[in-house]
Motif scaffolding. Structure first.
Motif, PDB file in Angstrom:
ATOM      1  N   ARG A 164     -24.035  14.510  18.710  1.00  0.00           N
ATOM      2  CA  ARG A 164     -24.109  13.515  19.784  1.00  0.00           C
ATOM      3  C   ARG A 164     -23.400  12.224  19.376  1.00  0.00           C
ATOM      4  O   ARG A 164     -22.659  11.634  20.161  1.00  0.00           O
ATOM      5  N   LEU A 165     -23.607  11.789  18.140  1.00  0.00           N
ATOM      6  CA  LEU A 165     -22.938  10.580  17.653  1.00  0.00           C
ATOM      7  C   LEU A 165     -21.432  10.786  17.555  1.00  0.00           C
ATOM      8  O   LEU A 165     -20.652   9.899  17.882  1.00  0.00           O
ATOM      9  N   ARG A 166     -21.018  11.962  17.118  1.00  0.00           N
ATOM     10  CA  ARG A 166     -19.584  12.257  17.038  1.00  0.00           C
ATOM     11  C   ARG A 166     -18.967  12.282  18.431  1.00  0.00           C
ATOM     12  O   ARG A 166     -17.857  11.792  18.634  1.00  0.00           O
ATOM     13  N   ASP A 167     -19.691  12.826  19.425  1.00  0.00           N
ATOM     14  CA  ASP A 167     -19.191  12.832  20.801  1.00  0.00           C
ATOM     15  C   ASP A 167     -19.038  11.408  21.329  1.00  0.00           C
ATOM     16  O   ASP A 167     -18.081  11.093  22.024  1.00  0.00           O
ATOM     17  N   GLU A 168     -20.003  10.545  20.998  1.00  0.00           N
ATOM     18  CA  GLU A 168     -19.981   9.176  21.508  1.00  0.00           C
ATOM     19  C   GLU A 168     -18.995   8.279  20.759  1.00  0.00           C
ATOM     20  O   GLU A 168     -18.311   7.460  21.372  1.00  0.00           O
ATOM     21  N   PHE A 169     -18.896   8.432  19.438  1.00  0.00           N
ATOM     22  CA  PHE A 169     -18.103   7.504  18.631  1.00  0.00           C
ATOM     23  C   PHE A 169     -16.937   8.160  17.886  1.00  0.00           C
ATOM     24  O   PHE A 169     -16.252   7.483  17.121  1.00  0.00           O
ATOM     25  N   GLY A 170     -16.705   9.437  18.081  1.00  0.00           N
ATOM     26  CA  GLY A 170     -15.684  10.157  17.322  1.00  0.00           C
ATOM     27  C   GLY A 170     -14.283   9.609  17.452  1.00  0.00           C
ATOM     28  O   GLY A 170     -13.504   9.645  16.505  1.00  0.00           O
ATOM     29  N   ASN A 171     -13.914   9.085  18.612  1.00  0.00           N
ATOM     30  CA  ASN A 171     -12.569   8.544  18.815  1.00  0.00           C
ATOM     31  C   ASN A 171     -12.521   7.031  18.683  1.00  0.00           C
ATOM     32  O   ASN A 171     -11.514   6.416  19.019  1.00  0.00           O
ATOM     33  N   THR A 172     -13.592   6.432  18.179  1.00  0.00           N
ATOM     34  CA  THR A 172     -13.676   4.980  18.044  1.00  0.00           C
ATOM     35  C   THR A 172     -13.003   4.549  16.749  1.00  0.00           C
ATOM     36  O   THR A 172     -13.375   5.017  15.669  1.00  0.00           O
ATOM     37  N   ARG A 173     -12.031   3.651  16.868  1.00  0.00           N
ATOM     38  CA  ARG A 173     -11.380   3.120  15.660  1.00  0.00           C
ATOM     39  C   ARG A 173     -12.239   2.047  15.019  1.00  0.00           C
ATOM     40  O   ARG A 173     -12.445   2.048  13.820  1.00  0.00           O
ATOM     41  N   VAL A 174     -12.725   1.097  15.842  1.00  0.00           N
ATOM     42  CA  VAL A 174     -13.558   0.006  15.340  1.00  0.00           C
ATOM     43  C   VAL A 174     -14.631  -0.308  16.368  1.00  0.00           C
ATOM     44  O   VAL A 174     -14.328  -0.474  17.547  1.00  0.00           O
ATOM     45  N   LEU A 175     -15.888  -0.392  15.924  1.00  0.00           N
ATOM     46  CA  LEU A 175     -16.975  -0.866  16.780  1.00  0.00           C
ATOM     47  C   LEU A 175     -17.073  -2.377  16.601  1.00  0.00           C
ATOM     48  O   LEU A 175     -17.028  -2.874  15.477  1.00  0.00           O
ATOM     49  N   HIS A 176     -17.198  -3.101  17.691  1.00  0.00           N
ATOM     50  CA  HIS A 176     -17.436  -4.538  17.633  1.00  0.00           C
ATOM     51  C   HIS A 176     -18.875  -4.736  18.104  1.00  0.00           C
ATOM     52  O   HIS A 176     -19.148  -4.726  19.299  1.00  0.00           O
ATOM     53  N   LEU A 177     -19.791  -4.883  17.149  1.00  0.00           N
ATOM     54  CA  LEU A 177     -21.217  -4.985  17.462  1.00  0.00           C
ATOM     55  C   LEU A 177     -21.636  -6.445  17.504  1.00  0.00           C
ATOM     56  O   LEU A 177     -21.317  -7.209  16.586  1.00  0.00           O
ATOM     57  N   PRO A 178     -22.371  -6.851  18.553  1.00  0.00           N
ATOM     58  CA  PRO A 178     -22.906  -8.212  18.568  1.00  0.00           C
ATOM     59  C   PRO A 178     -23.814  -8.414  17.349  1.00  0.00           C
ATOM     60  O   PRO A 178     -24.615  -7.544  17.024  1.00  0.00           O
TER      61      PRO A 178
END
Length: 106
Positions: A54-68
């Motif tokens: 589930r995490l790979r499906d949601e974030f697998g193509n994410t280069r960088v997360l910008h978290l508050p």
């Protein structure tokens, strides 16, 4: 020399996410923390962790997360990757349950 590994715990939509990443830092966006080079398990066998999928499906193509910054609970530098997780923010229980067992024949 092995690259540094971080366990990043943050709040998102009433859930606590635990992800692993190789890069954590302050970015160009004020008030946000950059989390990049996310690390996911590679499963070649039959057993698959549904949370990891589930995490790979949601974030697998994410280069960088910008978290508050206010959503981050903790950032830990760790020696090895553990199990990624999605938990309910109030109870701490995992949100994704294991595969259901077959029903007993009647």
């Amino acid at each position: 020399m092995p690259k540094t590994l971080y366990k990043v715990t943050f709040l998102n939509a009433g859930k606590v996410y635990e992800l692993y990443a190789r890069h954590v830092g302050s970015g160009a966006l004020w008030g946000f923390t950059e989390v990049g080079e996310l690390v996911f398990d590679v499963h070649d066998g039959v057993v698959i962790d549904p949370t990891e999928e589930r995490l790979r499906d949601e974030f697998g193509n994410t280069r960088v997360l910008h978290l508050p910054m206010h959503s981050i609970v903790r950032i830990e530098e760790v020696e090895r990757k553990g199990q990624s997780a999605i938990r309910d923010a109030t109870t701490g229980e995992k949100v994704v349950t294991p595969f259901p067992l077959p029903a007993k024949p009647r």
